[in-house]
Design an enzyme around this catalytic site. Structure first.
Site, short mmCIF file in Angstrom:
data_model
loop_
_atom_site.label_atom_id
_atom_site.label_comp_id
_atom_site.label_asym_id
_atom_site.label_seq_id
_atom_site.Cartn_x
_atom_site.Cartn_y
_atom_site.Cartn_z
N GLY A 14 5.35 -6.63 4.28
CA GLY A 14 6.03 -6.74 2.98
C GLY A 14 5.75 -7.98 2.16
N LEU A 95 1.04 10.67 0.44
CA LEU A 95 2.14 11.48 -0.10
C LEU A 95 1.61 12.80 -0.63
CD1 LEU A 95 3.89 8.45 -1.77
CD2 LEU A 95 4.83 9.83 0.11
N HIS A 111 -4.18 -1.10 -3.51
CA HIS A 111 -5.17 -0.85 -2.46
C HIS A 111 -6.09 -2.07 -2.36
CE1 HIS A 111 -7.52 1.42 0.36
NE2 HIS A 111 -8.59 0.95 -0.24
N GLU A 144 -2.48 13.31 -7.14
CA GLU A 144 -2.35 14.14 -5.95
C GLU A 144 -3.48 13.95 -4.94
OE1 GLU A 144 -1.27 18.15 -7.01
OE2 GLU A 144 0.29 17.44 -8.37
N ASP A 147 -5.95 7.67 -3.05
CA ASP A 147 -6.52 6.48 -3.71
C ASP A 147 -7.35 6.85 -4.95
OD1 ASP A 147 -5.42 4.81 -1.75
OD2 ASP A 147 -7.19 4.96 -0.48
C1 GAR Z 1 -1.87 -4.90 1.48
O1 GAR Z 1 -3.08 -5.58 1.65
C2 GAR Z 1 -2.09 -3.62 0.70
O2 GAR Z 1 -3.08 -3.74 -0.28
C3 GAR Z 1 -2.52 -2.68 1.79
O3 GAR Z 1 -1.67 -2.99 2.87
C4 GAR Z 1 -1.34 -4.37 2.82
C5 GAR Z 1 0.15 -4.50 2.92
O4 GAR Z 1 0.53 -5.84 3.04
N1 GAR Z 1 -2.39 -1.31 1.39
C6 GAR Z 1 -3.21 -0.35 1.82
O5 GAR Z 1 -4.11 -0.55 2.60
C7 GAR Z 1 -2.93 1.02 1.26
N2 GAR Z 1 -3.92 1.94 1.67
P1 GAR Z 1 2.02 -6.29 2.80
O6 GAR Z 1 2.90 -5.39 3.65
O7 GAR Z 1 2.08 -7.70 3.28
O8 GAR Z 1 2.33 -6.16 1.34
#
Ligand code: GAR
Length: 203
Positions: A14, A95, A111, A144, A147
């Site tokens: 998070g 989703l 992403h 839908e 990414d």
């Molecule tokens: C982030 O780097 C985000 O871009 C990635 O997960 C991480 C979450 O970090 N998201 C993806 O890979 C989505 N496919 P966080 O929980 O510290 O924000």
């Protein structure tokens, strides 16, 4: 005009949620975070939200018989909280069209690559394996596909010769924490206009 209400969905630590909380607290994001939802009870995002006084909810995917049941619960919690913009912040689940239609054009995702390159769950690993010299992050509306929605903002970082997944991820994350609050700010200020695949940013 009703106050915009954000619903943030997370799966793990998070840090993007934390940057959004900070931007709400500083006034950069003119909205309230109505709820933070995780799909895992152990997600650190729950602690971060609670520490900021934000209501939380965990809908454990493993406790739901099917994806439809999981998503119906998600939609119900978001609607109950009055959410007007759904923020996927490290939410590691794809989703279905059912969910996407429930908040059509009101869902954003972050992403950690320059989409459409290196989508999926292992962006940094795939970037290093391919050998590109530049990577970055992308904020996009969710459609839908996976990414694949219209891109709102992107920023770049160099890929260095001695990078490992963790060093590259850390460099990208610094950009993520700036870019996501900015994209939400633009959306809430009415500055984003979706024109087919392109998102126009109005002054
Ligand atoms: C982030 O780097 C985000 O871009 C990635 O997960 C991480 C979450 O970090 N998201 C993806 O890979 C989505 N496919 P966080 O929980 O510290 O924000």
């Amino acid at each position: 005009m009703h106050e915009p209400i954000l619903g943030v969905l997370c799966s793990g630590r998070g840090t993007n949620l934390q940057s959004i909380i900070a931007a709400v607290e500083s006034g950069q994001i003119p909205a309230r975070i109505g709820i933070v939802i995780t799909d895992k009870p152990e997600a650190k995002a729950l602690e971060r939200a609670a520490a900021a006084g934000i209501p939380t909810c965990c809908i454990d995917r493993r406790a739901c018989a099917a994806k439809q049941e999981f998503e119906e619960k998600l939609v119900a919690e978001l609607k109950k909280a009055g959410v007007t913009l759904v923020i996927l912040a490290g939410f590691m689940r794809i989703l279905s069209p059912y969910f996407v239609r429930a908040f059509k054009e009101h869902i954003m995702n972050i992403h950690p690559s320059l989409l459409p390159a290196f989508g999926g769950a292992h962006a940094h690993r795939d970037v290093l394996a391919y050998g590109v010299k530049v990577s970055g992050c992308t904020i996009h509306f969710v459609d839908e596909g996976m990414d694949s929605g219209p891109i709102i903002l992107q920023d770049t970082v160099p890929v260095l010769d001695d990078d490992m997944e963790d060093t590259l991820a850390a460099r990208v994350l610094v950009k993520e924490h700036i870019l996501y609050p900015r994209a939400i700010e633009l959306y809430l200020n009415g500055q984003l206009e979706i024109q087919g695949r392109r998102v126009k940013i109005k002054n």
